[in-house]
Write an enzyme that holds these catalytic residues in place. Structure first.
Site, short mmCIF file in Angstrom:
data_model
loop_
_atom_site.label_atom_id
_atom_site.label_comp_id
_atom_site.label_asym_id
_atom_site.label_seq_id
_atom_site.Cartn_x
_atom_site.Cartn_y
_atom_site.Cartn_z
N ASP A 44 0.86 -1.19 0.00
CA ASP A 44 0.00 0.00 0.00
C ASP A 44 0.90 1.24 0.00
OD1 ASP A 44 -2.28 1.59 0.32
OD2 ASP A 44 -2.35 1.33 2.50
N GLU A 77 2.59 4.97 -3.99
CA GLU A 77 2.51 5.91 -5.15
C GLU A 77 3.81 6.67 -5.34
OE1 GLU A 77 0.16 5.50 -2.79
OE2 GLU A 77 -1.03 4.25 -4.13
N ASP A 135 -9.00 3.71 -2.31
CA ASP A 135 -9.95 4.19 -1.31
C ASP A 135 -11.23 4.75 -1.92
OD1 ASP A 135 -8.07 3.37 0.44
OD2 ASP A 135 -7.31 5.38 0.91
O1 MIG Z 1 -3.66 6.06 4.70
O2 MIG Z 1 -3.45 0.77 5.74
O3 MIG Z 1 -5.90 2.18 0.48
O4 MIG Z 1 -6.82 -0.04 1.86
O5 MIG Z 1 -6.72 0.03 4.68
C1 MIG Z 1 -4.44 4.91 4.65
C2 MIG Z 1 -4.60 1.54 5.94
C3 MIG Z 1 -3.58 3.73 4.38
C4 MIG Z 1 -4.89 3.02 2.47
C5 MIG Z 1 -5.36 1.82 1.73
C6 MIG Z 1 -6.37 1.09 2.56
C7 MIG Z 1 -5.76 0.69 3.87
C8 MIG Z 1 -5.23 1.92 4.60
N1 MIG Z 1 -4.29 2.63 3.75
#
Ligand code: MIG
Length: 799
Positions: free
Chosen positions: A405, A408, A483
């Site tokens: 995650d 980016e 999200d």
């Molecule tokens: O700033 O890890 O898209 O699926 O549950 C949020 C917490 C960070 C974003 C992800 C989401 C995940 C969440 N993450």
């Protein structure tokens, strides 16, 4: 940023007239009076690569997207000169380069234009970053439409849109948000029943304008780098897409459990909560294969650590979950907490693995653990190190999948929500700034993760899911759409985004079912599950502070409806797995948008609600509340309503009943659909019998059924089974032929054949040309079913 009209752009420079060209094997190099070089490489009969060097000198050729093993080679190449053009002809199409200004045009073999340069290549020098904005414009035909570009949350048909590609963490994004998590600079154009593809392999921020600024012009450009694109000719969309996927690569088969239903939440902790959730699935007989651990399983959000208070013995927990049929998937983010008592931080610091700013300091940014440094995944040595970090998590503790995650990369509380552009990257030895590396950072992280999970999970197959990606990243990982929000509009978006990802080479994708932000109503949740079970990746996920999203949370009616659809997914697993096999082997998308399915039918060009799951199942989600059905378009051909078994003729729009426990599903006539019994998780039971649903057709239809051990690599040693069924229907007879290849032997010995839509009563059955009494086949007249040895090669059912 370029926002002005192209023509108003005073700084634009253009190539002048051709002075000479040279042909060497597969390449033709053109040089203009003002020193611009155009290199056209003939990669396949239906694919050219075009590169432009404004100074006549090309940078070292390197791409993260292109699969090093991509097939290339052509049958024919002819180069001719006319007064006005240099003409390159392959077996599939013609490319003309104008002597005047090296503008390029592509034509089919009848001379019909496929795609022609408008201004063609031009550029604008930038003193600021020391490169050029490189630009390309093409003329667009009135009937031309555009499809592709990865995860864009906008209408499926891109005509009239202007979009840019810059991987961005967009919490609760909306329709038409220009930049999301992924950069897939590939699109397909379609006009006059001819489709072509453009892959603009440039990792800088790229921009695409599909007749938004000027009605008859499409353009694409980048904030740096090289004008470097591939032109692929169809004329069929599936030829374009499979050629693109050949070029940028295909994944390996996932383990079958990765295609089951997955439950996730931010976050399930402590261990007792995780167990409470998994037990509830079993207690309610709701199939589920995987449970996810979001960031709270870690110790202070330090990657590769565990919070020992919440999870005192992760290895034991993971193995207990596994015994109950649950695979554990854990999240890993890129940010490494600045903490000298944290081994991983220390090691990376000592080895100089973190990204640095232009003048030397480390790239420092805030994410979940607080202030962090970030590994430079574009450095092969860093990737190797990162892969090695999975030894304990995967090899020892037994976690089966990894979720990447924030790659980016996302940074909190800073302008742009990411690294500043001056950050330095290795880029596999081609040192550059973040301007160039931004869009592939996430892909390279997922790549390193893939290598590590694969290594420590071997001989089982790895499962990786990432949020950020770039073209070619499908070789390493699955993905989700980030999200989203629990609204009806987002259900509509999810449907489009997943279809779009499928035709952008990234079939293994899904949305957060039910919506990540905010809370769905029971009705929205049920409708989303109905759609989600037809997505290649099927996971419920939600943000912790927005309430519960387990299937039982909304009451019994919603639970039962959700279960009914998840059970259907489990029954269809062999069918989905076969579609996956076709994707892995040929690059055929798992979901087929209607325009891809039947491009000749112009009705499909603006359709996006309906899609084909695999090859033969038509699905159309219900996307609004309080309805008892909807209008939908049925593509040409004859289809059976899955719920009523009634046949309908397509090529038109019609009303289809769909109260809350129904979503419109149609099966193509002639299809043979392989089905498993319902299981609570993949491989829960030994399959004793497979069901084949056969849908009568007057005429012929082929279907496939692929099987292997569901995990492991023996399938690559020929230990798989690929059955092709050929169904031929006549007025009073149906013939079913089977051809099998591969050496896998499945656990069951018989098929239960179930017939739908037979226009006659079965009176006689010939098995390998010998009549067999119906009783011997346990013929069931009411159900129109019979049991047959799985290795049959020919069956005749006569009325
Ligand atoms: O700033 O890890 O898209 O699926 O549950 C949020 C917490 C960070 C974003 C992800 C989401 C995940 C969440 N993450």
């Amino acid at each position: 940023m370029i926002t002005n009209t192209e023509l108003e752009h005073k700084g634009n420079l253009f190539p002048t007239s051709l002075i000479s060209y040279e042909h060497d094997q597969d390449s033709i190099s053109f040089i203009t009076k003002n020193g611009v070089r155009l290199l056209i490489q003939v990669l396949r009969d239906n694919m050219l690569r075009l590169r432009y060097a404004t100074t006549g000198i090309f940078a070292h050729d390197f791409s993260y997207a292109v699969d090093e093993n991509h097939p290339h080679g052509f049958n024919q190449l002819k180069i001719e000169e006319t007064d006005t053009h240099i003409v390159i002809t392959t077996e599939k199409f013609i490319c003309k380069v104008a002597r005047d200004d090296i503008r390029v045009g592509m034509y089919n073999l009848d001379g019909k234009p496929i795609l022609e340069d408008e201004l063609g290549f031009h550029w604008e020098e930038s003193f600021e970053f020391g490169g050029s904005f490189v630009k390309m414009s093409k003329t667009s035909r009135d009937q031309e439409n555009y499809f592709g570009l990865g995860d864009k949350p906008t209408n499926f048909n891109l005509k009239g849109k202007r979009l840019s590609l810059w991987n961005t963490d967009q919490y609760a994004y909306g329709k038409d948000t220009a930049e999301l998590y992924k950069a897939v600079p590939f699109y397909m154009g379609l006009h006059n029943n001819m489709s072509y593809g453009i892959f603009f392999d440039n990792t800088f921020k790229t921009h695409f304008d599909f007749c938004a600024e000027r009605r008859n012009v499409t353009s694409f450009w980048a904030d740096g780098g090289e004008m470097n694109y591939y032109f692929i000719f169809g004329p069929q969309m599936d030829d374009v897409l499979t050629t693109y996927t050949d070029l940028t690569g295909k994944p390996e088969l996932p383990p079958m459990w990765a295609l089951g239903f997955h439950q996730c939440k931010w976050s399930y902790y402590p261990e007792s909560k995780v167990k409470e959730i998994t037990s509830k699935f079993r207690e309610l007989n709701f199939p589920c294969d995987a449970i996810y651990l979001d960031i709270d399983y870690m110790d202070g959000f330090r990657c590769f650590t565990w919070n020992k208070e919440y999870f005192p013995d992760p290895k034991r927990m993971v193995s207990e979950l596994e015994e109950d049929g649950f695979k554990t998937v854990a999240i890993i983010d890129p940010g490494i907490k600045i903490d000298l008592s944290y081994d991983i931080f220390k090691e990376a610091l000592e080895k100089d693995y973190f990204c640095r700013r232009a003048d030397g300091p480390y790239m420092r940014g805030k994410v979940w653990p607080g202030e962090c440094y970030f590994p430079d995944f574009t450095n092969p040595e860093v990737r190797e190190w990162w892969s090695g970090l999975y030894r304990e998590l995967i090899g020892d503790i037994g976690v089966k999948g990894v979720w990447n995650d924030m790659n980016e990369p996302a940074v909190m509380e800073v302008p742009g929500k990411t690294f500043p552009l001056d950050v330095r990257h290795d880029y596999d030895g081609h040192r550059c700034s973040h301007r160039k590396a931004h869009n592939i950072y996430g892909m390279q992280m997922a790549r390193a993760t893939y290598e590590g999970v694969k290594r420590y999970n071997f001989p089982k197959r790895p499962f990786i899911i990432t949020r950020a990606n770039y073209s070619g990243g499908q070789r390493y990982t699955s993905t989700w759409t980030g999200d989203n929000v629990a609204t009806w509009e987002h259900l509509w978006l999810a449907n489009i985004q997943i279809q779009r990802l499928c035709i952008s080479g990234m079939s293994f994708s899904g949305s957060d079912i039910g919506g990540f932000a905010e809370q769905p109503s029971g009705e929205l949740y049920a409708r989303w599950v109905q759609l989600g079970v037809f997505h290649p990746f099927c996971r419920v996920h939600s943000s912790g502070d927005h309430g519960e999203q387990e299937p039982w949370f909304f009451g019994d009616e919603i639970l039962d409806i959700s279960r009914k659809f998840v059970e259907l997914r489990y029954q269809l697993l062999p069918y989905l797995y076969t579609a996956f096999y076709n994707y892995v082997q040929e690059g055929i998308p798992i979901l087929k948008p209607l325009v891809y399915f039947d491009q000749q039918d112009v009705q499909t060009h603006y359709r996006a609600d309906e899609f084909i799951f695999g090859n033969q199942i038509l699905v159309c989600p219900v996307q609004e509340p309080n309805v008892q059905g909807r209008r939908m378009y049925i593509p040409r051909g004859k289809w059976y309503n899955f719920w009523t078994d009634k046949a309908v003729a397509g090529g038109k729009e019609m009303w289809v009943d769909a109260p809350l426990d129904i979503m419109p599903i149609f099966i193509k006539e002639g299809a043979v659909i392989p089905k498993y019994p319902v299981q609570q998780y993949v491989d829960e039971v030994k399959i004793e019998q497979m069901t084949l649903d056969l849908y009568y057709k007057l005429g012929k239809e082929n279907s496939e059924f692929y099987e292997d051990a569901h995990d492991g690599y023996e399938y690559r040693q020929n230990i798989y089974s690929l059955r092709t069924f050929k169904l031929t229907g006549k007025e009073d007879e149906i013939i079913l032929q089977q051809h099998k290849s591969g050496k896998y032997s499945s656990s069951y010995s018989t098929f239960k054949l179930k017939f739908y839509g037979l226009p006659f009563k079965i009176r006689k059955v010939f098995y390998e040309n010998e009549e067999v009494p119906l009783e011997k086949l346990q013929f069931n007249a009411e159900e129109q079913s019979m049991i047959i040895d799985k290795e049959f090669s020919e069956l005749h059912l006569v009325g």
